[in-house]
Scaffold this motif. Structure first.
Motif, PDB file in Angstrom:
ATOM      1  N   ARG A   1       0.866  -1.186   0.000  1.00 56.89           N
ATOM      2  CA  ARG A   1       0.000   0.000   0.000  1.00 56.89           C
ATOM      3  C   ARG A   1       0.898   1.231   0.000  1.00 56.89           C
ATOM      4  NH1 ARG A   1      -1.904   0.659   4.729  1.00 56.89           N
ATOM      5  NH2 ARG A   1      -0.625  -0.917   5.731  1.00 56.89           N
TER       6      ARG A   1
ATOM      7  N   ARG B   1     -12.359  -6.894  10.738  1.00 54.70           N
ATOM      8  CA  ARG B   1     -11.496  -6.074   9.871  1.00 54.70           C
ATOM      9  C   ARG B   1     -11.423  -6.762   8.514  1.00 54.70           C
ATOM     10  NH1 ARG B   1      -7.571  -2.612  12.476  1.00 54.70           N
ATOM     11  NH2 ARG B   1      -6.790  -2.107  10.419  1.00 54.70           N
ATOM     12  N   ASP B   2     -11.480  -5.957   7.445  1.00 57.61           N
ATOM     13  CA  ASP B   2     -11.397  -6.493   6.093  1.00 57.61           C
ATOM     14  C   ASP B   2      -9.915  -6.667   5.726  1.00 57.61           C
ATOM     15  OD1 ASP B   2     -11.470  -7.127   3.460  1.00 57.61           O
ATOM     16  OD2 ASP B   2     -12.621  -5.346   2.823  1.00 57.61           O
TER      17      ASP B   2
ATOM     18  N   SER C   1      -8.598  -7.500   3.104  1.00 55.48           N
ATOM     19  CA  SER C   1      -8.198  -7.031   1.775  1.00 55.48           C
ATOM     20  C   SER C   1      -7.726  -5.573   1.844  1.00 55.48           C
ATOM     21  CB  SER C   1      -9.353  -7.169   0.786  1.00 55.48           C
ATOM     22  OG  SER C   1     -10.389  -6.274   1.130  1.00 55.48           O
ATOM     23  N   GLU C   2      -8.094  -4.854   2.923  1.00 52.19           N
ATOM     24  CA  GLU C   2      -7.626  -3.469   3.085  1.00 52.19           C
ATOM     25  C   GLU C   2      -6.195  -3.404   3.607  1.00 52.19           C
ATOM     26  OE1 GLU C   2     -10.356  -1.570   5.705  1.00 52.19           O
ATOM     27  OE2 GLU C   2     -11.944  -1.435   4.200  1.00 52.19           O
TER      28      GLU C   2
END
Ligand SMILES: [Zn+2]
Ligand SMILES: [Zn+2]
Length: 310
Positions: free
Chosen positions: A195, A254-255, A257-258
Motif C-alpha cells: 500500500r 477487519r477487512d 483485503s484493506e
C-alpha cells in the motif's frame, strides 16, 4: 584445623572460583567477531506488541511484564572490523533499539553509519524524529531512501527539518541497483507491491563476504510481485520475511483485503515441498498473530537479538 562450618565455606569458595575460572577461560578462547553480521532488533508489526489500546488478557500481561513485549521489526548490520553499524528502518522503538545496538557493538566515530528505509508506514520511519533538535541533534546521519521516500522526507514536516538542519543526509538508492555500505557489505533494494500511499516499498538483500540475507517486512501478496519469491530465496542464505498474519481468521471485523499481506499459512503452503522453506524466518508479526505467543511445528519466527554472520 578449620571448624566444619569454615571448612564447608572454604570448599564452597574453591568450587565458585573454579567455575569462575572455567567461564573466564571460555571467554578468553572465544575470538571476538571480526566478520560482518546482522542483529535483529525487533520482530513485531508497525504497532509493536502489545499495540496501543490492547486490553486482551495477553496484552495486559505484557503491559505489566516488559519481557513479554516485542519491539517493531528492525535489523542492524554490524561490521566489527571497521566499527560501523547501520540499521534497516527507524522504528517507534528506535531509542531502545539503539541502546541494544550500542550494547552489542559499541559505536565507532559515528552514532550510526546509516539508516536504510523500506517505506513510509509508521513502523518504519517514525524513529527518525529522535535524530532532530529535540533529542539527539544528530549530524548528517546517512538515510538511504528510494525516490518517493526521499520526496516524502524532503517535503513534509517534521522530516524536512531534519534535512534542512542536516541532522540527516539523504542518500539516493534505486530499485535493483546494489550499493556498497563499505568494501565488505553491499545492499540491493528490491521493490515490492504494497500500500504505497506515501512512498514506494522495498525489501533489502544484504550481502557480506560469505553470506547474504533478505529483509522483507512488508509486501501485499507474493502473487502480486513480478519476481517469484522462490527466485529471491535462491539468492540468499537466510530470508526474514513478512509474517504479519498467521491466517485469515485472526482479525474479526477487519477487512483483510484493506491490509493485505501474505498469510503465513499461504507462504508455508507455497513453499511446502521446497528446500527453500528452511531459509525462512518470519518477522513483522501483528499483535493478532498467535505465533507471537506460541510456537508451531514447522514455522520459524525470528528472535529479537539473533545474529547471523554475513
Ligand atoms: Zn510494516
Ligand atoms: Zn507497510
Amino acid at each position: 584445623m578449620l571448624s566444619p562450618t569454615l571448612h564447608n565455606l572454604d570448599n564452597h569458595l574453591v568450587r565458585r572460583l573454579a567455575s569462575l575460572f572455567v567461564i573466564l577461560a571460555a571467554c578468553a578462547s572465544a575470538p571476538p567477531p571480526t566478520s560482518p553480521y546482522t542483529l535483529i532488533l525487533g520482530i513485531a508489526q508497525d504497532g509493536g506488541y502489545p499495540q496501543a489500546g490492547c486490553n486482551r488478557p495477553d496484552c495486559i500481561a505484557a503491559w505489566r511484564n516488559p519481557k513479554l513485549r516485542q519491539r517493531v521489526a528492525s535489523l542492524a548490520i554490524v561490521d566489527p572490523q571497521s566499527a560501523q553499524r547501520w540499521v534497516i528502518d527507524a522504528t517507534p522503538d528506535f531509542p531502545s533499539q539503539l541502546a541494544t545496538l550500542d550494547d552489542a557493538a559499541p559505536r565507532g566515530t559515528a552514532l550510526l553509519d546509516g539508516i536504510l528505509l523500506t517505506h513510509a508506514h509508521i513502523g518504519h520511519y517514525l524513529g527518525l524524529a529522535h535524530l532532530g533538535r529535540e533529542v539527539l541533534g544528530a549530524h548528517s546521519i546517512k538515510v538511504y531512501a528510494m525516490p518517493r521516500m526521499r520526496e516524502f522526507l524532503q517535503h513534509n514536516g517534521p522530516w524536512d527539518q531534519l534535512v534542512r538542519l542536516k541532522n540527516i543526509e539523504i542518500v539516493p538508492i534505486e530499485d535493483a541497483v546494489p550499493f556498497a555500505l563499505n568494501e565488505r557489505i553491499t545492499v540491493t533494494p528490491l521493490r515490492v507491491p504494497h500500500r504505497d500511499e506515501y512512498s514506494e516499498t522495498v525489501g533489502f538483500i544484504v550481502r557480506g563476504p560469505s553470506r547474504s540475507i533478505l529483509w522483507l517486512p512488508d509486501i501485499d501478496k507474493w502473487e502480486k510481485w513480478t519476481t517469484p519469491l522462490e527466485s529471491v530465496l535462491a539468492q540468499v542464505d537466510v530470508a526474514y520475511i513478512d509474517g504479519t498474519f498467521y491466517d485469515a481468521t485472526e482479525l474479526p471485523g477487519r477487512d483483510l483485503s484493506e491490509i493485505p499481506h501474505p498469510l503465513m499459512t499461504e507462504t508455508l503452503t507455497r513453499l511446502a515441498n521446497s528446500p527453500l522453506l528452511a531459509k525462512v524466518r518470519f518477522i513483522h508479526l501483528n499483535q493478532s498473530n498467535p505465533l507471537l505467543r506460541e510456537r508451531r511445528a514447522g514455522v520459524v519466527i525470528a528472535k529479537d537479538g539473533e545474529r547471523r554472520g554475513l
